[in-house]
Design a protein around this motif. Structure first.
Motif, PDB file in Angstrom:
ATOM      1  N   ALA A   1      73.636  48.672  -5.894  1.00 20.92           N
ATOM      2  CA  ALA A   1      73.063  48.029  -4.704  1.00 20.92           C
ATOM      3  C   ALA A   1      73.970  48.157  -3.500  1.00 20.92           C
ATOM      4  N   ARG A   2      75.271  48.283  -3.715  1.00 23.68           N
ATOM      5  CA  ARG A   2      76.234  48.339  -2.612  1.00 23.68           C
ATOM      6  C   ARG A   2      76.361  49.726  -1.979  1.00 23.68           C
ATOM      7  N   ILE A   3      75.978  50.764  -2.667  1.00 24.35           N
ATOM      8  CA  ILE A   3      76.270  52.121  -2.187  1.00 24.35           C
ATOM      9  C   ILE A   3      75.762  52.372  -0.763  1.00 24.35           C
ATOM     10  N   PRO A   4      74.521  52.009  -0.423  1.00 24.83           N
ATOM     11  CA  PRO A   4      74.062  52.279   0.953  1.00 24.83           C
ATOM     12  C   PRO A   4      74.327  51.134   1.930  1.00 24.83           C
ATOM     13  N   MET A   5      75.245  50.231   1.617  1.00 28.21           N
ATOM     14  CA  MET A   5      75.436  49.016   2.411  1.00 28.21           C
ATOM     15  C   MET A   5      75.721  49.334   3.878  1.00 28.21           C
ATOM     16  N   GLY A   6      75.144  48.496   4.742  1.00 29.92           N
ATOM     17  CA  GLY A   6      75.340  48.638   6.186  1.00 29.92           C
ATOM     18  C   GLY A   6      74.181  49.306   6.891  1.00 29.92           C
TER      19      GLY A   6
ATOM     20  N   GLN B   1      85.364  52.733  25.840  1.00 28.49           N
ATOM     21  CA  GLN B   1      86.771  52.651  25.411  1.00 28.49           C
ATOM     22  C   GLN B   1      87.313  51.229  25.466  1.00 28.49           C
ATOM     23  N   ALA B   2      86.611  50.351  26.167  1.00 29.38           N
ATOM     24  CA  ALA B   2      87.031  48.955  26.278  1.00 29.38           C
ATOM     25  C   ALA B   2      86.417  48.080  25.193  1.00 29.38           C
ATOM     26  N   CYS B   3      85.771  48.726  24.211  1.00 27.24           N
ATOM     27  CA  CYS B   3      85.086  47.993  23.146  1.00 27.24           C
ATOM     28  C   CYS B   3      85.694  48.304  21.779  1.00 27.24           C
ATOM     29  N   VAL B   4      85.661  47.311  20.912  1.00 23.93           N
ATOM     30  CA  VAL B   4      86.117  47.460  19.530  1.00 23.93           C
ATOM     31  C   VAL B   4      84.958  47.137  18.603  1.00 23.93           C
ATOM     32  N   LYS B   5      84.708  48.015  17.625  1.00 19.63           N
ATOM     33  CA  LYS B   5      83.709  47.721  16.581  1.00 19.63           C
ATOM     34  C   LYS B   5      84.447  47.295  15.323  1.00 19.63           C
ATOM     35  N   VAL B   6      84.091  46.135  14.789  1.00 17.23           N
ATOM     36  CA  VAL B   6      84.713  45.585  13.585  1.00 17.23           C
ATOM     37  C   VAL B   6      83.662  45.541  12.493  1.00 17.23           C
ATOM     38  N   ASP B   7      83.968  46.153  11.344  1.00 13.20           N
ATOM     39  CA  ASP B   7      82.954  46.272  10.293  1.00 13.20           C
ATOM     40  C   ASP B   7      83.614  46.381   8.922  1.00 13.20           C
ATOM     41  N   ASP B   8      82.896  45.922   7.892  1.00 17.78           N
ATOM     42  CA  ASP B   8      83.424  46.004   6.529  1.00 17.78           C
ATOM     43  C   ASP B   8      82.856  47.185   5.753  1.00 17.78           C
ATOM     44  N   SER B   9      81.934  47.957   6.351  1.00 17.21           N
ATOM     45  CA  SER B   9      81.338  49.092   5.652  1.00 17.21           C
ATOM     46  C   SER B   9      81.719  50.400   6.330  1.00 17.21           C
ATOM     47  N   CYS B  10      81.756  51.469   5.545  1.00 13.16           N
ATOM     48  CA  CYS B  10      82.111  52.781   6.093  1.00 13.16           C
ATOM     49  C   CYS B  10      81.077  53.254   7.113  1.00 13.16           C
ATOM     50  N   VAL B  11      79.796  52.993   6.842  1.00 14.10           N
ATOM     51  CA  VAL B  11      78.763  53.431   7.780  1.00 14.10           C
ATOM     52  C   VAL B  11      78.863  52.661   9.091  1.00 14.10           C
ATOM     53  N   GLY B  12      79.348  51.415   9.044  1.00 12.58           N
ATOM     54  CA  GLY B  12      79.564  50.650  10.271  1.00 12.58           C
ATOM     55  C   GLY B  12      80.730  51.187  11.080  1.00 12.58           C
ATOM     56  N   ILE B  13      81.757  51.688  10.390  1.00 15.62           N
ATOM     57  CA  ILE B  13      82.870  52.339  11.088  1.00 15.62           C
ATOM     58  C   ILE B  13      82.381  53.618  11.744  1.00 15.62           C
ATOM     59  N   GLU B  14      81.574  54.395  11.038  1.00 15.71           N
ATOM     60  CA  GLU B  14      81.006  55.616  11.616  1.00 15.71           C
ATOM     61  C   GLU B  14      80.197  55.300  12.869  1.00 15.71           C
ATOM     62  N   GLU B  15      79.438  54.215  12.819  1.00  9.97           N
ATOM     63  CA  GLU B  15      78.642  53.785  13.979  1.00  9.97           C
ATOM     64  C   GLU B  15      79.534  53.568  15.188  1.00  9.97           C
TER      65      GLU B  15
ATOM     66  N   GLU C   1      91.719  52.818   1.780  1.00  9.42           N
ATOM     67  CA  GLU C   1      91.637  54.279   1.806  1.00  9.42           C
ATOM     68  C   GLU C   1      90.237  54.742   2.181  1.00  9.42           C
ATOM     69  N   ARG C   2      89.212  54.097   1.634  1.00  9.13           N
ATOM     70  CA  ARG C   2      87.835  54.493   1.948  1.00  9.13           C
ATOM     71  C   ARG C   2      87.526  54.270   3.425  1.00  9.13           C
ATOM     72  N   LEU C   3      87.991  53.159   3.966  1.00  8.91           N
ATOM     73  CA  LEU C   3      87.719  52.873   5.379  1.00  8.91           C
ATOM     74  C   LEU C   3      88.498  53.804   6.294  1.00  8.91           C
ATOM     75  N   TYR C   4      89.740  54.110   5.943  1.00  6.04           N
ATOM     76  CA  TYR C   4      90.507  55.078   6.735  1.00  6.04           C
ATOM     77  C   TYR C   4      89.869  56.459   6.661  1.00  6.04           C
ATOM     78  N   GLN C   5      89.378  56.836   5.483  1.00  7.28           N
ATOM     79  CA  GLN C   5      88.708  58.129   5.347  1.00  7.28           C
ATOM     80  C   GLN C   5      87.432  58.192   6.179  1.00  7.28           C
ATOM     81  N   ALA C   6      86.804  57.037   6.393  1.00  2.94           N
ATOM     82  CA  ALA C   6      85.619  56.984   7.261  1.00  2.94           C
ATOM     83  C   ALA C   6      85.997  57.117   8.731  1.00  2.94           C
ATOM     84  N   GLY C   7      87.303  56.994   9.040  1.00  2.41           N
ATOM     85  CA  GLY C   7      87.761  57.192  10.412  1.00  2.41           C
ATOM     86  C   GLY C   7      88.258  55.956  11.118  1.00  2.41           C
ATOM     87  N   ALA C   8      88.367  54.823  10.419  1.00  6.74           N
ATOM     88  CA  ALA C   8      88.807  53.588  11.073  1.00  6.74           C
ATOM     89  C   ALA C   8      90.183  53.762  11.709  1.00  6.74           C
ATOM     90  N   HIS C   9      90.333  53.259  12.936  1.00  7.86           N
ATOM     91  CA  HIS C   9      91.634  53.297  13.611  1.00  7.86           C
ATOM     92  C   HIS C   9      92.615  52.323  12.969  1.00  7.86           C
TER      93      HIS C   9
END
Length: 276
Positions: A52-57, A186-200, A242-250
């Motif tokens: 159930a968690r795989i497509p989360m976000g 550039q003046a905005c920060v997105k905070v998210d617990d899912s990889c797809v939210g980081i991609e967003e 590691e998963r979140l960094y791999q998704a590109g999180a700063h």
């Protein structure tokens, strides 16, 4: 010419845009998982919390669709119902899912520890606060009613019903930004617990902070997390980070309670002419 002009934003942060479940409330992002597991169990094809968690976000209709496309689930569905899941199956499941999700939201909407203090700190800092979510408007309104009683009322709330396409496309983040009257991504920060939210957030051109412990990547309720030994917590934290960094999180931190140092560092980087 030997030089080319490059425009850079060097001002302060103006807005923080946060996901809901697993980010601001609902430690472990349990509400979607519980509702989805119950939905598929009632349909005669149980799915595990991990499935159930795989497509989360993502949009919850799309979330259900992706579960149906899993080979094990699709095969089991055909065995139970005599046909592979189709568009009518998806429509029926989503219609049944909405009231289930609203019911579970009422049980899983407590603010994450430290969230209220961090929200107050950001407001004192002059930051505008927005929220977006893979929930539809009915579900989102149920969440907002719960968190309002706990003192959290974001200035902009965007759900998948408000845009043409949800995550990982950036429409929700960009609508938050426009609603908040912020003119620079550039003046905005997105905070998210899912990889797809980081991609967003990355697709919107924003800074991104992933939350490793409080949300989907670890996927434990608060008491379950606290019951683990330090060594067990470290193993899960490292894998999630590691998963979140791999998704590109700063940046990646445990929860929203740990956001302050990230915001300070982003402002330092902005002042030095850096961009996301």
């Amino acid at each position: 010419m030997s030089y080319r002009y490059q425009r850079r934003y060097t001002g302060p942060l103006q807005a923080v845009i946060m996901d809901m479940a697993g980010t601001v409330l609902d430690f472990g992002s349990m509400a979607p998982v519980k509702a989805l597991c119950r939905l598929f169990e009632e349909a005669g094809v149980p799915v595990s919390p991990a499935e159930a968690r795989i497509p989360m976000g993502t949009h919850k209709r799309g979330h259900i669709h992706q579960i149906l496309l899993m080979p094990r689930v699709s095969t089991a569905w055909e065995e139970v119902h005599g046909k592979v899941p189709d568009e009518d199956t998806l429509d029926s499941l989503y219609e049944r899912f909405i009231p289930l999700q609203v019911e579970v939201i009422g049980q899983c909407s407590k603010l994450i520890p430290g969230a209220a203090e961090m929200i107050a700190s950001m407001e004192q800092r002059g930051l505008k606060l927005g929220s977006n979510t893979g929930y539809n408007r009915v579900m989102t309104n149920a969440v907002l009613a719960e968190v309002k009683e706990q003192g959290y009322t974001p200035a902009s709330v965007v759900c998948v019903d408000d845009v043409s396409q949800g995550r990982p496309l950036p429409e929700m983040c960009l609508k938050n930004m426009l609603d908040l009257k912020v003119g620079c991504v550039q003046a905005c920060v997105k905070v998210d617990d899912s990889c797809v939210g980081i991609e967003e957030g990355l697709n919107a051109g924003m800074w991104t902070v992933g939350l490793a412990v409080s949300g989907n990547e670890v996927g434990l309720e608060l008491d379950e997390w606290q019951a683990l030994s330090t060594e067990e917590q470290d193993v899960l934290r490292i894998k999630a980070s590691e998963r979140l960094y791999q998704a590109g999180a700063h940046y990646v931190v445990d929860s929203i309670a740990d956001l302050q140092n990230c915001l300070d560092d982003i402002e330092r980087r902005l002042a030095n002419g850096e961009a996301p």
